[in-house]
Design a protein around this motif. Structure first.
Motif, short mmCIF file in Angstrom:
data_model
loop_
_atom_site.label_atom_id
_atom_site.label_comp_id
_atom_site.label_asym_id
_atom_site.label_seq_id
_atom_site.Cartn_x
_atom_site.Cartn_y
_atom_site.Cartn_z
N SER A 49 47.80 54.97 32.85
CA SER A 49 48.46 53.88 33.56
C SER A 49 48.27 53.98 35.08
CB SER A 49 49.95 53.84 33.21
OG SER A 49 50.13 53.54 31.86
N LEU A 50 48.33 55.20 35.59
CA LEU A 50 48.11 55.37 37.03
C LEU A 50 46.67 55.01 37.43
CD1 LEU A 50 50.07 58.67 37.78
CD2 LEU A 50 50.63 56.35 38.53
N SER A 51 45.71 55.43 36.61
CA SER A 51 44.32 55.08 36.93
C SER A 51 44.09 53.58 36.80
CB SER A 51 43.36 55.87 36.06
OG SER A 51 43.51 55.51 34.70
N ASP A 52 44.76 52.94 35.83
CA ASP A 52 44.64 51.49 35.70
C ASP A 52 45.26 50.78 36.90
OD1 ASP A 52 44.03 49.04 34.23
OD2 ASP A 52 46.21 48.86 34.04
N ALA A 53 46.38 51.30 37.40
CA ALA A 53 47.01 50.70 38.57
C ALA A 53 46.08 50.80 39.80
CB ALA A 53 48.35 51.37 38.86
N LEU A 54 45.42 51.94 39.96
CA LEU A 54 44.48 52.08 41.08
C LEU A 54 43.28 51.15 40.93
CD1 LEU A 54 44.51 55.95 41.57
CD2 LEU A 54 45.50 54.22 43.07
N GLN A 55 42.79 51.02 39.71
CA GLN A 55 41.67 50.11 39.47
C GLN A 55 42.10 48.66 39.70
OE1 GLN A 55 40.08 50.24 35.52
NE2 GLN A 55 38.21 49.20 36.09
N SER A 56 43.32 48.33 39.35
CA SER A 56 43.83 46.98 39.58
C SER A 56 43.90 46.67 41.07
CB SER A 56 45.20 46.81 38.93
OG SER A 56 45.10 46.96 37.54
N CYS A 57 44.27 47.66 41.86
CA CYS A 57 44.28 47.47 43.32
C CYS A 57 42.88 47.18 43.84
CB CYS A 57 44.86 48.70 44.01
SG CYS A 57 46.61 48.92 43.78
N ALA A 58 41.90 47.86 43.29
CA ALA A 58 40.52 47.62 43.71
C ALA A 58 40.06 46.23 43.29
CB ALA A 58 39.60 48.68 43.10
N TYR A 59 40.40 45.81 42.07
CA TYR A 59 40.04 44.46 41.63
C TYR A 59 40.77 43.40 42.44
CZ TYR A 59 37.53 46.02 37.48
OH TYR A 59 36.63 46.59 36.63
N TRP A 60 42.02 43.69 42.82
CA TRP A 60 42.80 42.74 43.61
C TRP A 60 42.18 42.53 44.98
CZ3 TRP A 60 45.59 42.94 48.18
CH2 TRP A 60 46.43 41.87 48.41
N SER A 61 41.67 43.59 45.58
CA SER A 61 41.10 43.48 46.93
C SER A 61 39.65 43.02 46.91
CB SER A 61 41.22 44.81 47.66
OG SER A 61 40.45 45.79 47.00
N GLY A 62 39.02 42.98 45.75
CA GLY A 62 37.61 42.60 45.65
C GLY A 62 37.26 41.24 46.23
N PRO A 63 37.95 40.17 45.85
CA PRO A 63 37.59 38.85 46.38
C PRO A 63 37.77 38.74 47.90
CG PRO A 63 38.97 38.60 44.45
CD PRO A 63 38.96 40.05 44.79
N MET A 64 38.61 39.58 48.46
CA MET A 64 38.84 39.52 49.91
C MET A 64 37.74 40.24 50.69
SD MET A 64 42.85 40.15 49.82
CE MET A 64 43.68 39.59 48.36
N ALA A 65 36.91 41.00 50.00
CA ALA A 65 35.85 41.76 50.67
C ALA A 65 34.52 40.99 50.76
CB ALA A 65 35.62 43.07 49.95
N VAL A 66 34.55 39.73 50.32
CA VAL A 66 33.33 38.92 50.35
C VAL A 66 33.00 38.60 51.80
CG1 VAL A 66 32.34 36.73 49.65
CG2 VAL A 66 33.80 37.97 48.09
N PRO A 67 31.76 38.84 52.23
CA PRO A 67 31.41 38.57 53.63
C PRO A 67 31.41 37.10 53.97
CG PRO A 67 29.50 39.35 52.41
CD PRO A 67 30.66 39.37 51.48
#
Length: 67
Positions: A49-67
């Protein structure tokens, strides 16, 4: 080449947020239970669950990293 699509970004952010909430709720529920982390099963579930929460944070920030 895939172009940035606002609908896809909204869906990705929504699913990542729901996954983060569910994973956090799982960790909190196990940690607040009377048994805590006494069994190997609970320790494994908390780790997943902790690793899934960290991965979810990465997925959440993904669209905001588009140049």
């Amino acid at each position: 080449m895939v172009l940035w699509n606002p609908t896809n970004a909204i869906l990705q952010i929504t699913s990542a947020s729901l996954s983060f909430i569910a994973s956090t709720a799982t960790v909190v529920t196990i940690l607040r239970s009377p048994g805590g982390l006494q069994t190997p099963y609970r320790r494994i579930i908390v780790g997943i669950s902790l690793s899934d929460a960290l991965q979810s944070c990465a997925y959440w920030s993904g669209p905001m990293a588009v140049p």
